[in-house]
Motif scaffolding. Structure first.
Motif, PDB file in Angstrom:
ATOM      1  N   PRO A   1      39.259  34.403  34.015  1.00 42.45           N
ATOM      2  CA  PRO A   1      38.742  35.743  33.764  1.00 42.45           C
ATOM      3  C   PRO A   1      38.729  36.587  35.038  1.00 42.45           C
ATOM      4  N   GLY A   2      39.314  37.760  34.953  1.00 41.77           N
ATOM      5  CA  GLY A   2      39.332  38.672  36.090  1.00 41.77           C
ATOM      6  C   GLY A   2      40.404  38.402  37.112  1.00 41.77           C
ATOM      7  N   SER A   3      41.378  37.551  36.788  1.00 38.73           N
ATOM      8  CA  SER A   3      42.379  37.167  37.786  1.00 38.73           C
ATOM      9  C   SER A   3      43.587  38.101  37.849  1.00 38.73           C
ATOM     10  N   PHE A   4      43.673  39.068  36.941  1.00 38.37           N
ATOM     11  CA  PHE A   4      44.849  39.947  36.929  1.00 38.37           C
ATOM     12  C   PHE A   4      44.873  40.841  38.166  1.00 38.37           C
ATOM     13  N   ARG A   5      46.048  40.905  38.827  1.00 39.10           N
ATOM     14  CA  ARG A   5      46.245  41.763  39.988  1.00 39.10           C
ATOM     15  C   ARG A   5      47.640  42.378  39.928  1.00 39.10           C
ATOM     16  N   PHE A   6      47.784  43.567  40.482  1.00 38.10           N
ATOM     17  CA  PHE A   6      49.104  44.198  40.558  1.00 38.10           C
ATOM     18  C   PHE A   6      49.812  43.695  41.819  1.00 38.10           C
TER      19      PHE A   6
ATOM     20  N   THR B   1      45.013  54.198  33.876  1.00 38.33           N
ATOM     21  CA  THR B   1      44.539  53.913  35.230  1.00 38.33           C
ATOM     22  C   THR B   1      43.022  53.855  35.307  1.00 38.33           C
ATOM     23  N   LEU B   2      42.353  54.806  34.678  1.00 36.34           N
ATOM     24  CA  LEU B   2      40.894  54.889  34.770  1.00 36.34           C
ATOM     25  C   LEU B   2      40.240  53.597  34.298  1.00 36.34           C
ATOM     26  N   GLN B   3      40.865  52.934  33.343  1.00 38.65           N
ATOM     27  CA  GLN B   3      40.297  51.722  32.754  1.00 38.65           C
ATOM     28  C   GLN B   3      40.161  50.569  33.751  1.00 38.65           C
ATOM     29  N   PHE B   4      40.834  50.677  34.896  1.00 36.46           N
ATOM     30  CA  PHE B   4      40.747  49.628  35.917  1.00 36.46           C
ATOM     31  C   PHE B   4      39.672  49.929  36.965  1.00 36.46           C
ATOM     32  N   LEU B   5      39.005  51.081  36.856  1.00 35.30           N
ATOM     33  CA  LEU B   5      37.928  51.411  37.786  1.00 35.30           C
ATOM     34  C   LEU B   5      36.587  50.945  37.235  1.00 35.30           C
ATOM     35  N   ASP B   6      35.670  50.638  38.151  1.00 34.17           N
ATOM     36  CA  ASP B   6      34.303  50.375  37.738  1.00 34.17           C
ATOM     37  C   ASP B   6      33.782  51.614  37.003  1.00 34.17           C
ATOM     38  N   PRO B   7      33.183  51.442  35.816  1.00 38.46           N
ATOM     39  CA  PRO B   7      32.684  52.615  35.076  1.00 38.46           C
ATOM     40  C   PRO B   7      31.769  53.512  35.893  1.00 38.46           C
ATOM     41  N   ALA B   8      31.051  52.942  36.855  1.00 38.40           N
ATOM     42  CA  ALA B   8      30.145  53.747  37.679  1.00 38.40           C
ATOM     43  C   ALA B   8      30.894  54.730  38.565  1.00 38.40           C
ATOM     44  N   ASP B   9      32.179  54.500  38.808  1.00 39.01           N
ATOM     45  CA  ASP B   9      32.965  55.374  39.681  1.00 39.01           C
ATOM     46  C   ASP B   9      33.738  56.445  38.914  1.00 39.01           C
TER      47      ASP B   9
ATOM     48  N   LEU C   1      50.181  31.606  23.524  1.00 39.92           N
ATOM     49  CA  LEU C   1      49.650  31.205  24.830  1.00 39.92           C
ATOM     50  C   LEU C   1      49.694  32.367  25.813  1.00 39.92           C
ATOM     51  N   GLU C   2      50.799  33.094  25.843  1.00 38.48           N
ATOM     52  CA  GLU C   2      50.915  34.240  26.752  1.00 38.48           C
ATOM     53  C   GLU C   2      49.888  35.311  26.420  1.00 38.48           C
ATOM     54  N   ILE C   3      49.718  35.594  25.136  1.00 36.67           N
ATOM     55  CA  ILE C   3      48.753  36.615  24.716  1.00 36.67           C
ATOM     56  C   ILE C   3      47.343  36.211  25.142  1.00 36.67           C
ATOM     57  N   ALA C   4      46.994  34.946  24.912  1.00 34.60           N
ATOM     58  CA  ALA C   4      45.647  34.474  25.259  1.00 34.60           C
ATOM     59  C   ALA C   4      45.420  34.484  26.763  1.00 34.60           C
ATOM     60  N   ARG C   5      46.411  34.026  27.522  1.00 32.70           N
ATOM     61  CA  ARG C   5      46.246  33.988  28.976  1.00 32.70           C
ATOM     62  C   ARG C   5      46.146  35.388  29.560  1.00 32.70           C
ATOM     63  N   LYS C   6      46.956  36.315  29.090  1.00 38.42           N
ATOM     64  CA  LYS C   6      46.906  37.694  29.608  1.00 38.42           C
ATOM     65  C   LYS C   6      45.553  38.317  29.288  1.00 38.42           C
ATOM     66  N   ARG C   7      45.071  38.085  28.084  1.00 41.14           N
ATOM     67  CA  ARG C   7      43.778  38.651  27.691  1.00 41.14           C
ATOM     68  C   ARG C   7      42.663  38.115  28.586  1.00 41.14           C
ATOM     69  N   THR C   8      42.705  36.821  28.883  1.00 41.22           N
ATOM     70  CA  THR C   8      41.703  36.230  29.773  1.00 41.22           C
ATOM     71  C   THR C   8      41.787  36.818  31.172  1.00 41.22           C
ATOM     72  N   ALA C   9      43.009  36.970  31.675  1.00 44.90           N
ATOM     73  CA  ALA C   9      43.191  37.498  33.033  1.00 44.90           C
ATOM     74  C   ALA C   9      42.649  38.911  33.175  1.00 44.90           C
ATOM     75  N   LEU C  10      42.710  39.690  32.087  1.00 41.12           N
ATOM     76  CA  LEU C  10      42.263  41.081  32.135  1.00 41.12           C
ATOM     77  C   LEU C  10      40.764  41.243  31.927  1.00 41.12           C
ATOM     78  N   GLU C  11      40.082  40.184  31.519  1.00 42.64           N
ATOM     79  CA  GLU C  11      38.631  40.277  31.369  1.00 42.64           C
ATOM     80  C   GLU C  11      37.996  40.650  32.706  1.00 42.64           C
ATOM     81  N   GLN C  12      37.040  41.584  32.663  1.00 36.77           N
ATOM     82  CA  GLN C  12      36.318  42.062  33.852  1.00 36.77           C
ATOM     83  C   GLN C  12      37.205  42.908  34.774  1.00 36.77           C
ATOM     84  N   VAL C  13      38.465  43.133  34.382  1.00 39.59           N
ATOM     85  CA  VAL C  13      39.376  43.966  35.178  1.00 39.59           C
ATOM     86  C   VAL C  13      39.700  45.251  34.428  1.00 39.59           C
ATOM     87  N   LEU C  14      40.103  45.121  33.165  1.00 41.13           N
ATOM     88  CA  LEU C  14      40.387  46.272  32.317  1.00 41.13           C
ATOM     89  C   LEU C  14      39.147  46.499  31.454  1.00 41.13           C
TER      90      LEU C  14
END
Length: 261
Positions: free
Chosen positions: A15-20, A153-161, A212-225
């Motif tokens: 969770p949260g491991s997605f990076r550009f 793009t906005l979806q990758f920012l902390d909502p507070a910002d 598997l790809e769909i599940a892994r991508k979804r997990t990686a984007l948790e807490q990021v998107l």
């Protein structure tokens, strides 16, 4: 040239491991086209809207430009608009690999570039050069602008910002200027959310992604998107000073709006 996105066929995710990073940059055009339904329509439509909203000798910002699809669409749409003088086109991203690859791409296309880090370097001589800016979009000064794009793009920012960024965008737009905002949204109704998520996953399966790809991508984007509802987006846009907000695209949970100053 972009490769085919099989990144999460081989990469485990947390969770949260997605990076550009470099690996994502290598497959990004294929990844976004096969993951975001309607993306190949949204990009040229932003160019179409630019023809209506870009004002003479103003600044145009693509905030979170990735590999430049939006800024290139805008540039192409403006090339024959001689009455606009010399609008300044600025493409900003905080990913070094994205900016480096975009610079290479523009060179291959024969499009002049200007670095925001080197204000003293000679200005480009070709038509509508693109200014490349490696920076956090939260630090970008928006001044004398007529069009700003935030394309997923906005979806990758902390909502507070998000309020502060959109307040600066709104304040930096000329009267009559506009913001183009595209985002993945969530729905308050859990049944609606579940149906649209299922339909989106059907879309990804049809694009060749495995379970598997769909599940892994979804997990990686948790807490990021971090998605918000359409009502939350509209409320923020109105709160920071946009007078009219028009939704011009929706496919499943992917939407785009034009907010006029």
């Amino acid at each position: 040239m972009s490769g085919r996105d099989d990144l999460y066929r081989h990469r485990e995710s947390l969770p949260g491991s997605f990076r550009f990073d470099d690996a994502v940059v290598d497959v990004f055009p294929d990844m976004i086209d096969r993951s975001v339904p309607g993306y190949s329509l949204i990009v040229p439509m932003i160019g179409q809207l630019a023809r209506r909203y870009v004002q003479a000798d103003s600044t145009v910002h693509d905030l979170g430009c990735s590999l430049g699809a939006v800024i290139l669409s805008i540039r192409s749409a403006l090339l024959d608009r001689e009455h606009l003088g010399s609008p300044r086109l600025v493409a900003t991203d905080n990913s070094g690999p994205m900016i480096s690859r975009l610079e290479e791409r523009l060179g291959d296309l024969g499009i002049d570039t200007v670095s925001s880090d080197s204000p003293a370097e000679p200005r480009a001589t070709g038509p509508l050069p693109i200014e490349l800016n490696l920076a956090d979009i939260r630090d970008v000064a928006v001044d004398d602008a007529s069009l700003v794009a935030l394309n997923f793009t906005l979806q990758f920012l902390d909502p507070a910002d998000r309020d502060e960024l959109l307040q600066r965008v709104s304040s930096g737009l000329r009267p009559g200027g506009a913001l183009i905002l595209a985002e993945k949204i969530r729905f308050e109704d859990s049944a609606v959310q579940e149906r649209l998520t299922d339909w989106h996953h059907d879309y990804k399966r049809l694009q060749g992604y495995s379970e598997l790809e769909i599940a892994r991508k979804r997990t990686a984007l948790e807490q990021v998107l971090l998605t918000e509802t359409e009502a939350a987006h509209r409320d923020r846009l109105e709160r920071v000073g946009f007078r009219r907000v028009t939704r011009w695209f929706q496919c499943f949970g992917f939407c785009a709006w034009l907010a006029e100053r």
